[in-house]
Scaffold this motif. Structure first.
Motif, mmCIF file in Angstrom:
data_model
loop_
_atom_site.group_PDB
_atom_site.id
_atom_site.type_symbol
_atom_site.label_atom_id
_atom_site.label_comp_id
_atom_site.label_asym_id
_atom_site.label_seq_id
_atom_site.Cartn_x
_atom_site.Cartn_y
_atom_site.Cartn_z
ATOM 1 N N PRO A 43 1.587 -14.060 2.260
ATOM 2 C CA PRO A 43 0.759 -12.971 1.723
ATOM 3 C C PRO A 43 1.516 -11.647 1.738
ATOM 4 N N MET A 44 1.109 -10.770 0.854
ATOM 5 C CA MET A 44 1.683 -9.432 0.790
ATOM 6 C C MET A 44 1.332 -8.722 2.099
ATOM 7 N N PRO A 45 2.311 -8.139 2.781
ATOM 8 C CA PRO A 45 2.002 -7.460 4.047
ATOM 9 C C PRO A 45 1.104 -6.248 3.796
ATOM 10 N N GLU A 46 0.188 -6.034 4.720
ATOM 11 C CA GLU A 46 -0.693 -4.870 4.613
ATOM 12 C C GLU A 46 0.091 -3.629 5.007
ATOM 13 N N ILE A 47 -0.149 -2.572 4.311
ATOM 14 C CA ILE A 47 0.501 -1.312 4.617
ATOM 15 C C ILE A 47 -0.365 -0.603 5.655
ATOM 16 N N ASP A 48 0.245 0.052 6.618
ATOM 17 C CA ASP A 48 -0.566 0.709 7.639
ATOM 18 C C ASP A 48 -1.107 2.043 7.119
ATOM 19 N N LEU A 49 -2.098 2.566 7.830
ATOM 20 C CA LEU A 49 -2.779 3.788 7.378
ATOM 21 C C LEU A 49 -1.833 4.980 7.240
ATOM 22 N N SER A 50 -0.952 5.177 8.207
ATOM 23 C CA SER A 50 -0.083 6.360 8.135
ATOM 24 C C SER A 50 0.876 6.268 6.955
ATOM 25 N N ALA A 51 1.393 5.088 6.672
ATOM 26 C CA ALA A 51 2.282 4.930 5.512
ATOM 27 C C ALA A 51 1.512 5.150 4.221
ATOM 28 N N LYS A 52 0.306 4.592 4.145
ATOM 29 C CA LYS A 52 -0.525 4.749 2.943
ATOM 30 C C LYS A 52 -0.881 6.221 2.745
ATOM 31 N N LYS A 53 -1.179 6.928 3.833
ATOM 32 C CA LYS A 53 -1.483 8.359 3.725
ATOM 33 C C LYS A 53 -0.277 9.151 3.235
ATOM 34 N N ALA A 54 0.908 8.807 3.719
ATOM 35 C CA ALA A 54 2.120 9.507 3.288
ATOM 36 C C ALA A 54 2.361 9.308 1.796
ATOM 37 N N ILE A 55 2.142 8.092 1.323
ATOM 38 C CA ILE A 55 2.306 7.806 -0.102
ATOM 39 C C ILE A 55 1.287 8.604 -0.916
ATOM 40 N N LYS A 56 0.022 8.619 -0.478
ATOM 41 C CA LYS A 56 -1.041 9.344 -1.194
ATOM 42 C C LYS A 56 -0.775 10.846 -1.153
ATOM 43 N N TYR A 57 -0.284 11.370 -0.022
ATOM 44 C CA TYR A 57 0.030 12.791 0.098
ATOM 45 C C TYR A 57 1.069 13.200 -0.946
ATOM 46 N N ALA A 58 2.121 12.395 -1.077
ATOM 47 C CA ALA A 58 3.160 12.680 -2.073
ATOM 48 C C ALA A 58 2.582 12.617 -3.489
ATOM 49 N N GLN A 59 1.682 11.672 -3.729
ATOM 50 C CA GLN A 59 1.037 11.558 -5.043
ATOM 51 C C GLN A 59 0.204 12.804 -5.333
ATOM 52 N N ILE A 60 -0.535 13.277 -4.337
ATOM 53 C CA ILE A 60 -1.359 14.482 -4.518
ATOM 54 C C ILE A 60 -0.474 15.665 -4.887
ATOM 55 N N GLU A 61 0.644 15.817 -4.208
ATOM 56 C CA GLU A 61 1.537 16.942 -4.503
ATOM 57 C C GLU A 61 2.150 16.825 -5.896
ATOM 58 N N GLN A 62 2.506 15.624 -6.284
ATOM 59 C CA GLN A 62 3.067 15.415 -7.627
ATOM 60 C C GLN A 62 2.023 15.737 -8.693
ATOM 61 N N GLU A 63 0.792 15.281 -8.493
ATOM 62 C CA GLU A 63 -0.277 15.562 -9.458
ATOM 63 C C GLU A 63 -0.611 17.049 -9.484
ATOM 64 N N ARG A 64 -0.566 17.716 -8.321
ATOM 65 C CA ARG A 64 -0.797 19.161 -8.268
ATOM 66 C C ARG A 64 0.244 19.900 -9.085
ATOM 67 N N ASP A 65 1.518 19.543 -8.893
ATOM 68 C CA ASP A 65 2.596 20.224 -9.617
ATOM 69 C C ASP A 65 2.479 20.007 -11.122
ATOM 70 N N ALA A 66 2.094 18.811 -11.525
ATOM 71 C CA ALA A 66 1.910 18.533 -12.958
ATOM 72 C C ALA A 66 0.749 19.358 -13.519
ATOM 73 N N ALA A 67 -0.352 19.434 -12.779
ATOM 74 C CA ALA A 67 -1.510 20.214 -13.246
ATOM 75 C C ALA A 67 -1.184 21.702 -13.294
ATOM 76 N N ALA A 68 -0.428 22.184 -12.319
ATOM 77 C CA ALA A 68 -0.087 23.610 -12.266
ATOM 78 C C ALA A 68 0.827 24.027 -13.406
ATOM 79 N N SER A 69 1.652 23.119 -13.894
ATOM 80 C CA SER A 69 2.605 23.490 -14.937
ATOM 81 C C SER A 69 2.233 22.974 -16.329
ATOM 82 N N ALA A 70 1.022 22.444 -16.469
ATOM 83 C CA ALA A 70 0.575 21.989 -17.789
ATOM 84 C C ALA A 70 0.402 23.193 -18.719
#
Length: 159
Positions: A43-70
């Protein structure tokens, strides 16, 4: 294509790259998360909460930068709002406030030139960009707060 060579027990003994499975009789397609010593159907290994949060945090910042410069629309025209455009607009406003002449025109996102009739033309564009940037950051802060409060993978995915 990633392929695996299995032993008699169905455990991966080797992982190879092939352009086609027919190149190596006995090889089977191998998912990226499966490695040597694992069963091919591991089975696909489960990702732990802290890793998943770090990935989501980076996604939020990327989406923020895209929205700010649209692009923003002012005077019925789209205006480029990336960092360089913000800098050039700010410089033109600063120089005009210091008594230097306004530029005769300002190029929009479609490369059309709008004649500049006064500093308020530039201020309107700058104001729309500033509001967009503020909104993008405010939304990212709210999402980061929700992310910090998340305690499950599902809650993280919902942010």
């Amino acid at each position: 294509m990633r392929a695996a060579i299995l032993n008699n027990a169905g455990i991966v003994e080797n992982v190879i790259e092939l352009s086609n499975l027919s190149e190596y009789p006995g090889a089977v397609a191998c998912p990226d998360h499966v490695g040597i010593g694992m069963p091919i159907d591991a089975p696909m290994p489960e990702i732990d909460l802290s890793a998943k949060k770090a990935i989501k945090y980076a996604q939020i910042e990327q989406e923020r930068d895209a929205a700010a410069s649209a692009n923003v629309v002012v005077f019925g025209r789209p205006w480029t709002a990336d960092i360089r455009s913000q800098m050039l607009l700010g410089q033109a406003i600063t120089l005009a406030n210091a008594g230097l002449p306004l530029p005769p025109g300002w190029r929009d996102a479609n490369d059309g030139v709008m004649p500049i009739t006064g500093i308020n033309d530039l201020l309107a564009i700058a104001g729309a960009i500033a509001a967009q940037v503020q909104n993008a950051y405010a939304e990212s802060w709210a999402r980061k707060d929700a992310l910090a409060a998340a305690t499950t993978l599902a809650e993280i995915d919902a942010v």
